[in-house]
Motif scaffolding. Sequence first.
Motif: not given
Length: 342
Positions: A147-157
Amino acid sequence: MHISKYFILLALSLFLSNCGETNASKISSLSINTSVKSLMLGDTLKLSINNPKHLEIVKVSYQLNGKPIENTHILDQVILGKKEITATVNLGDKTETLSKSVQVFNNIIPSYYKYDVINTYPHDITSYTQGLEFYNGELYESTGQRRESKLRKVNFETGEVLKNINLDDDHFGEGLTILNDQIYQLTWQAGVGFVYDVNTFEKIKTFNYGTSKEGWGICNDGTTLYKSDGTEKIYLLNPKNLSEKGHIEVYTEKGKIPNLNEMEWIEGKIFANIYQRNGVLIINPKTGGVEGVIDFKPLRKLVTQHPELDVLNGIAYHPERKTIFVTGKNWDKIFEVKIMKQ
């Protein structure tokens, strides 16, 4: 070499077992004799037949894991781990098949690596990080917990989430890797993984696991996917149909290393977390031999301490910067590091 640190990191992960022997279809006193009890990469395996009743043996042929070998065989091009030696013994009017199980260990002590922290970046403290990877300069992350699992694209900075999808409540997200504009994401115990379009996050297909029953970590070398399942095994997958085309087993000179988790392919080697340990192994993908150990335990003290804080998990290599990014489950920081052999 910092051998003490090496043993602290690995001692509880080593499960040593003695070479065992079974005799399939055994109807006589014959058995396979090996030259040594403990085998290592590069050893010469010398085989013979114990024949206490002095039966008349016409011919003997040997196999190692199904491949024919001579009675003297150098173990220089072999995958480490459990092996099955079989001997087909022709006794004239009958044939007997004997078998013996052996283990092949690595022939080097892993090198100890130290690291320098180059930069520190923010990370979502609620992310139970399972997979981390750069692709075309962008950071992608897979997180776990039902109920908390995700797939993400993230700005690492900055830590800003640029794209996000949530997994179904009954799926526990695990590792991810990206190849040819497709994201491969594992789930833990459901026996399935997912393939997405890297640009749209549209789910392309679902695939089932084979011999490996669980999904833990995954990486790729540009042509093949490598999948861990929480054991000492790393499975090789065809990225087109996701079929398993074999596996390697991860061994040191002491024994096997189970609980392999998140993985990253870095300059020809597999870097792998050990679950519940704050360390990373450097693995030769051709043999399964552990060539290096990195102890990242001090990093955990540099993040915000809170009740949900968990172990190190997440390795991402930035090929342009030649640096490694590491974080952990519910850590509020990502560390950019450079490693050096000590």
